[in-house]
Design a protein around this motif. Structure first.
Motif, PDB file in Angstrom:
ATOM      1  N   VAL A  32      47.790  35.593  47.401  1.00  0.00           N
ATOM      2  CA  VAL A  32      46.362  35.771  47.138  1.00  0.00           C
ATOM      3  C   VAL A  32      46.009  35.257  45.748  1.00  0.00           C
ATOM      4  CG1 VAL A  32      44.542  37.507  46.881  1.00  0.00           C
ATOM      5  CG2 VAL A  32      46.169  37.681  48.753  1.00  0.00           C
ATOM      6  N   CYS A  33      46.944  35.395  44.792  1.00  0.00           N
ATOM      7  CA  CYS A  33      46.683  34.939  43.423  1.00  0.00           C
ATOM      8  C   CYS A  33      46.922  33.439  43.246  1.00  0.00           C
ATOM      9  CB  CYS A  33      47.521  35.732  42.424  1.00  0.00           C
ATOM     10  SG  CYS A  33      49.293  35.442  42.530  1.00  0.00           S
ATOM     11  N   GLY A  34      47.394  32.742  44.289  1.00  0.00           N
ATOM     12  CA  GLY A  34      47.521  31.294  44.229  1.00  0.00           C
ATOM     13  C   GLY A  34      48.922  30.750  44.015  1.00  0.00           C
ATOM     14  N   LEU A  35      49.948  31.598  43.966  1.00  0.00           N
ATOM     15  CA  LEU A  35      51.319  31.108  43.800  1.00  0.00           C
ATOM     16  C   LEU A  35      51.837  30.536  45.111  1.00  0.00           C
ATOM     17  CD1 LEU A  35      53.056  33.954  41.770  1.00  0.00           C
ATOM     18  CD2 LEU A  35      52.341  31.727  40.945  1.00  0.00           C
ATOM     19  N   VAL A  67      53.839  44.990  40.124  1.00  0.00           N
ATOM     20  CA  VAL A  67      52.841  44.520  41.087  1.00  0.00           C
ATOM     21  C   VAL A  67      51.962  43.520  40.358  1.00  0.00           C
ATOM     22  CG1 VAL A  67      50.896  45.196  42.524  1.00  0.00           C
ATOM     23  CG2 VAL A  67      52.884  46.685  42.352  1.00  0.00           C
ATOM     24  N   CYS A  68      51.781  42.348  40.953  1.00  0.00           N
ATOM     25  CA  CYS A  68      50.949  41.310  40.341  1.00  0.00           C
ATOM     26  C   CYS A  68      49.533  41.848  40.144  1.00  0.00           C
ATOM     27  CB  CYS A  68      50.924  40.080  41.235  1.00  0.00           C
ATOM     28  SG  CYS A  68      49.767  38.808  40.701  1.00  0.00           S
ATOM     29  N   ALA A  73      44.093  43.196  42.232  1.00  0.00           N
ATOM     30  CA  ALA A  73      42.639  43.181  42.135  1.00  0.00           C
ATOM     31  C   ALA A  73      42.003  42.601  43.398  1.00  0.00           C
ATOM     32  CB  ALA A  73      42.190  42.381  40.920  1.00  0.00           C
ATOM     33  N   ALA A  74      42.630  41.590  43.974  1.00  0.00           N
ATOM     34  CA  ALA A  74      42.072  40.933  45.152  1.00  0.00           C
ATOM     35  C   ALA A  74      42.616  41.504  46.450  1.00  0.00           C
ATOM     36  CB  ALA A  74      42.378  39.443  45.104  1.00  0.00           C
ATOM     37  N   GLY A  75      43.736  42.197  46.412  1.00  0.00           N
ATOM     38  CA  GLY A  75      44.411  42.635  47.624  1.00  0.00           C
ATOM     39  C   GLY A  75      44.023  43.994  48.127  1.00  0.00           C
ATOM     40  N   ARG A  76      42.964  44.589  47.633  1.00  0.00           N
ATOM     41  CA  ARG A  76      42.557  45.918  48.097  1.00  0.00           C
ATOM     42  C   ARG A  76      41.783  45.782  49.394  1.00  0.00           C
ATOM     43  NH1 ARG A  76      41.106  47.561  42.239  1.00  0.00           N
ATOM     44  NH2 ARG A  76      43.114  48.337  41.587  1.00  0.00           N
TER      45      ARG A  76
END
Length: 92
Positions: A32-35, A67-68, A73-76
């Protein structure tokens, strides 16, 4: 979810995440964070929900060290997730 490591749980008979946890959606080649999963050498865990990976949940989060924050922040997502920002009184 995806993680930087894994460990074998003898009770469940499956691999569980360890190390640094990232939110990942099935069918995507990145978190989700782009990795990138391949370039970052992350293991995929399609059977583990993101909420189960959070340290306060226990369970599959026994060996997770970090936890990243961007994924957190985006994974909730899910029934207890807060809704995003919504304009209540739009201008005419």
């Amino acid at each position: 979810m995806a993680a930087s490591g894994r460990w074998w749980d003898e009770e469940d008979g499956r691999w569980l995440p360890a190390g640094e946890a990232h939110a990942w959606e099935q069918g995507m080649n990145q978190t989700v964070c782009g990795l990138s999963l391949h370039r970052s050498q992350l293991f995929r865990f399609p059977g583990v929900e993101w909420t189960d990976a959070l340290p306060e949940s226990g369970g599959a989060a026994d060996a997770i060290r970090r936890v990243c924050p961007r994924c957190a922040a985006a994974g909730r997502r899910g029934p207890d997730a807060r809704r995003g920002w919504v304009r209540k009184n739009p201008r005419p």
